[in-house]
Design a protein around this motif. Structure first.
Motif, mmCIF file in Angstrom:
data_model
loop_
_atom_site.group_PDB
_atom_site.id
_atom_site.type_symbol
_atom_site.label_atom_id
_atom_site.label_comp_id
_atom_site.label_asym_id
_atom_site.label_seq_id
_atom_site.Cartn_x
_atom_site.Cartn_y
_atom_site.Cartn_z
ATOM 1 N N GLU A 218 -33.390 27.594 4.507
ATOM 2 C CA GLU A 218 -33.690 26.715 5.646
ATOM 3 C C GLU A 218 -33.774 25.295 5.121
ATOM 4 O OE1 GLU A 218 -37.450 27.506 7.439
ATOM 5 O OE2 GLU A 218 -36.689 29.091 8.721
ATOM 6 N N PRO A 219 -33.536 24.294 5.964
ATOM 7 C CA PRO A 219 -33.648 22.910 5.491
ATOM 8 C C PRO A 219 -35.077 22.564 5.064
ATOM 9 C CG PRO A 219 -32.591 23.010 7.652
ATOM 10 C CD PRO A 219 -33.138 24.372 7.373
ATOM 11 N N SER A 220 -35.180 21.600 4.181
ATOM 12 C CA SER A 220 -36.495 21.124 3.722
ATOM 13 C C SER A 220 -36.315 19.768 3.060
ATOM 14 C CB SER A 220 -37.079 22.100 2.705
ATOM 15 O OG SER A 220 -38.161 21.511 2.000
ATOM 16 N N THR A 221 -37.261 18.884 3.265
ATOM 17 C CA THR A 221 -37.299 17.633 2.499
ATOM 18 C C THR A 221 -38.477 17.691 1.540
ATOM 19 O OG1 THR A 221 -36.338 16.404 4.339
ATOM 20 C CG2 THR A 221 -37.474 15.114 2.655
ATOM 21 N N ARG A 222 -39.698 17.756 2.097
ATOM 22 C CA ARG A 222 -40.913 17.665 1.285
ATOM 23 C C ARG A 222 -41.031 18.786 0.243
ATOM 24 N NH1 ARG A 222 -41.938 14.977 6.002
ATOM 25 N NH2 ARG A 222 -40.459 16.536 6.663
ATOM 26 N N THR A 223 -40.919 20.019 0.691
ATOM 27 C CA THR A 223 -41.226 21.145 -0.191
ATOM 28 C C THR A 223 -40.202 21.258 -1.319
ATOM 29 O OG1 THR A 223 -42.059 22.230 1.799
ATOM 30 C CG2 THR A 223 -41.875 23.581 -0.181
ATOM 31 N N ARG A 224 -38.915 21.206 -0.962
ATOM 32 C CA ARG A 224 -37.902 21.396 -1.994
ATOM 33 C C ARG A 224 -37.908 20.249 -3.006
ATOM 34 N NH1 ARG A 224 -33.884 20.391 -4.398
ATOM 35 N NH2 ARG A 224 -33.381 18.535 -3.178
ATOM 36 N N VAL B 166 -38.780 30.131 -2.979
ATOM 37 C CA VAL B 166 -37.881 30.544 -1.898
ATOM 38 C C VAL B 166 -38.419 30.162 -0.522
ATOM 39 C CG1 VAL B 166 -38.855 32.890 -1.768
ATOM 40 C CG2 VAL B 166 -36.533 32.463 -0.926
ATOM 41 N N ARG B 167 -37.525 29.627 0.297
ATOM 42 C CA ARG B 167 -37.806 29.440 1.729
ATOM 43 C C ARG B 167 -36.797 30.270 2.490
ATOM 44 N NH1 ARG B 167 -38.854 23.871 4.850
ATOM 45 N NH2 ARG B 167 -40.815 24.189 3.742
ATOM 46 N N HIS B 168 -37.301 31.005 3.485
ATOM 47 C CA HIS B 168 -36.423 31.936 4.202
ATOM 48 C C HIS B 168 -36.843 32.004 5.674
ATOM 49 C CE1 HIS B 168 -34.023 35.504 5.006
ATOM 50 N NE2 HIS B 168 -33.477 35.376 3.807
ATOM 51 N N ALA C 210 -46.002 32.385 6.607
ATOM 52 C CA ALA C 210 -46.895 31.718 5.640
ATOM 53 C C ALA C 210 -46.197 30.545 4.955
ATOM 54 C CB ALA C 210 -47.362 32.716 4.586
ATOM 55 N N HIS C 211 -47.006 29.581 4.551
ATOM 56 C CA HIS C 211 -46.506 28.427 3.784
ATOM 57 C C HIS C 211 -47.654 28.027 2.846
ATOM 58 C CE1 HIS C 211 -44.379 24.990 2.534
ATOM 59 N NE2 HIS C 211 -44.042 24.448 3.693
ATOM 60 N N PRO C 212 -47.880 28.893 1.825
ATOM 61 C CA PRO C 212 -49.089 28.702 1.012
ATOM 62 C C PRO C 212 -49.177 27.373 0.275
ATOM 63 C CG PRO C 212 -47.623 30.366 0.044
ATOM 64 C CD PRO C 212 -47.108 30.077 1.411
ATOM 65 N N THR C 213 -48.025 26.826 -0.184
ATOM 66 C CA THR C 213 -48.147 25.585 -0.951
ATOM 67 C C THR C 213 -48.463 24.398 -0.039
ATOM 68 O OG1 THR C 213 -45.756 25.067 -0.998
ATOM 69 C CG2 THR C 213 -46.603 26.472 -2.752
ATOM 70 N N GLN C 214 -48.031 24.449 1.234
ATOM 71 C CA GLN C 214 -48.436 23.404 2.179
ATOM 72 C C GLN C 214 -49.942 23.533 2.451
ATOM 73 O OE1 GLN C 214 -46.425 20.856 3.586
ATOM 74 N NE2 GLN C 214 -48.434 20.046 4.120
ATOM 75 N N GLY C 215 -50.416 24.778 2.543
ATOM 76 C CA GLY C 215 -51.849 24.998 2.716
ATOM 77 C C GLY C 215 -52.645 24.391 1.567
ATOM 78 N N HIS D 229 -50.874 15.965 9.293
ATOM 79 C CA HIS D 229 -49.688 16.610 9.878
ATOM 80 C C HIS D 229 -48.832 17.060 8.694
ATOM 81 C CE1 HIS D 229 -46.034 17.389 12.058
ATOM 82 N NE2 HIS D 229 -46.519 16.963 13.212
ATOM 83 N N PRO D 230 -48.403 18.327 8.669
ATOM 84 C CA PRO D 230 -47.635 18.795 7.507
ATOM 85 C C PRO D 230 -46.231 18.222 7.428
ATOM 86 C CG PRO D 230 -47.721 20.487 9.196
ATOM 87 C CD PRO D 230 -48.620 19.377 9.657
ATOM 88 N N GLY D 231 -45.733 17.668 8.547
ATOM 89 C CA GLY D 231 -44.363 17.173 8.588
ATOM 90 C C GLY D 231 -43.377 18.337 8.656
ATOM 91 N N PRO D 232 -42.143 18.070 9.063
ATOM 92 C CA PRO D 232 -41.695 16.814 9.643
ATOM 93 C C PRO D 232 -42.301 16.579 11.026
ATOM 94 C CG PRO D 232 -39.934 18.462 9.694
ATOM 95 C CD PRO D 232 -41.062 19.079 8.964
ATOM 96 N N ILE D 233 -42.462 15.296 11.391
ATOM 97 C CA ILE D 233 -43.157 14.945 12.642
ATOM 98 C C ILE D 233 -42.154 14.719 13.765
ATOM 99 C CG2 ILE D 233 -44.664 13.230 13.719
ATOM 100 C CD1 ILE D 233 -45.717 12.496 10.993
HETATM 101 N N1 CP Z 1 -44.051 20.585 5.516
HETATM 102 C C1 CP Z 1 -42.843 21.041 5.120
HETATM 103 O O1 CP Z 1 -42.668 22.203 4.786
HETATM 104 O O2 CP Z 1 -41.858 20.094 5.144
HETATM 105 P P1 CP Z 1 -40.322 20.378 4.737
HETATM 106 O O3 CP Z 1 -39.758 21.298 5.770
HETATM 107 O O4 CP Z 1 -39.687 19.022 4.721
HETATM 108 O O5 CP Z 1 -40.333 21.035 3.392
#
Ligand code: CP
Length: 341
Positions: A70-76, A123-125, A152-157, A292-296
């Motif tokens: 899945e797309p990601s900016t912050r996490t990846r 991994v993000r799925h 779940a999104h433990p590292t954002q937590g 806010h965890p983002g994206p907003i």
């Molecule tokens: N909060 C978060 O998971 O952002 P990304 O989707 O940009 O990784």
């Protein structure tokens, strides 16, 4: 697949390593002591990130693979940055360019990455439970869940808890209001586990159609036993009431891509009743933290004025993402006797 049954099986302890566990799949079994271990380590990592030369040799020789379906900016990006600052080799595998497009199963992809010498796969799925499935087929390889479906999104937590700790110190007894699409939010779930472990009082708010049915049907106050005592969850669909005297307000992104059908009449109605705006925020504590965890979706779940205002800690969340992921990688991969940063 039965995520809960597999979660039990996968709570494999690994006493040789600082974190004492093999995989990081969710925060549901993290004790407050384990969370504090990661946060103390993140303090040291934040100091590394404040240096001119952002490089330490801790994970030299380790191989980190990121695998995002899945797309990601912050996490990846923060995992990549974290690995590189710690001197690990980081390999980013976009699922769209992987052999999964030729029909390779997730299990065989896992086996392939392990055979190539990866130490950890992030991994993000889109499917809930996918990281649990991968973990079942790992021998030496470790799995970090970077977000699975709505689960779940433990590292954002961890990032969010660390940011609260940075600004308020002890979160115990603090009132945290999480507002928005609770049902479809993996962030809300992982935050809930972490906040309860740390003794916070949590109020979930949003349209009734976005609150999990089991919570809504027993609407009121819940108490949950945890290792630190009791953490409370309250459900209140009226945000104007819920936000009263809040120490922390967390707005969630409307997960429009995960809704099977529209769960509220119009965006305008959502904004009218559940948007975090300046008028509503005035009802919270004077030094309230806005997160806010983002994206907003700026102007929908939160106004621009609040997202960028004096109470906002959103930039800190993004910044802390690197330190937390550095800490997690180090605590997971370095033996207890490993070098200090
Ligand atoms: N909060 C978060 O998971 O952002 P990304 O989707 O940009 O990784």
């Amino acid at each position: 697949m039965s995520t809960k049954i597999e979660a039990q099986e996968l709570k494999e302890k690994d006493p040789m390593y600082s974190l004492g566990r093999k995989h990081v799949l969710d925060l549901d079994d993290f004790s407050s002591e384990e969370l504090e271990t990661i946060f103390s380590s993140a303090d040291a990592m934040a100091e590394v990130m404040s240096r001119d030369i952002k490089k330490v040799p801790s994970l030299r020789g380790k191989i980190i693979m990121t695998l995002f379906y899945e797309p990601s900016t912050r996490t990846r990006v923060s995992f990549e940055q974290a690995g590189k600052v710690l001197s690990a080799d980081v390999i980013n595998l976009a699922a769209s360019a992987s052999s999964s497009t030729k029909g390779e199963s997730l299990i065989n992809t896992t086996r392939t990455l392990e055979a190539m010498g990866a130490d950890v796969v992030v991994v993000r799925h889109p499917h809930s439970g996918a990281p649990y499935l991968m973990a079942r087929y790992c021998d030496r390889l470790r799995v970090i869940n970077a977000g699975d479906g709505r689960h779940a999104h433990p590292t954002q937590g961890l990032v969010d808890l660390y940011t609260v700790r940075q600004h308020l110190g002890d979160v115990s007894g603090k009132k945290v209001v999480i507002v928005g699409d609770i049902t479809h939010s993996r962030v809300a779930r992982s935050n809930l586990w972490g906040l309860l472990a740390m003794g916070a009082r949590v109020t979930l708010s949003g349209p009734a159609t976005m609150i999990p049915m089991d919570l809504l049907e027993n609407s009121g106050t819940y108490s949950k036993n945890n290792n630190k005592g009791i953490g409370d969850i309250e459900i209140d669909t009226n945000l104007d009431r819920a936000i009263d005297s809040a120490d922390i307000v967390m707005a969630l992104r409307l997960q429009l891509e995960r809704q099977e059908l529209s769960l509220f009449p119009t965006i305008r109605e959502y904004c009218k009743y559940w948007q975090v705006n300046e008028t509503r925020l005035a009802k919270a504590k004077q030094n309230v933290l806005v997160m806010h965890p983002g994206p907003i979706n700026e102007g929908i779940e939160i106004t621009s004025a609040v997202a960028h205002g004096i109470h906002s800690r959103i930039k800190d969340q993004v910044k802390n993402g690197v330190a937390i992921r550095m800490a997690l990688l180090q605590e997971l991969l370095l033996p207890k006797t490993g070098d200090d940063v």
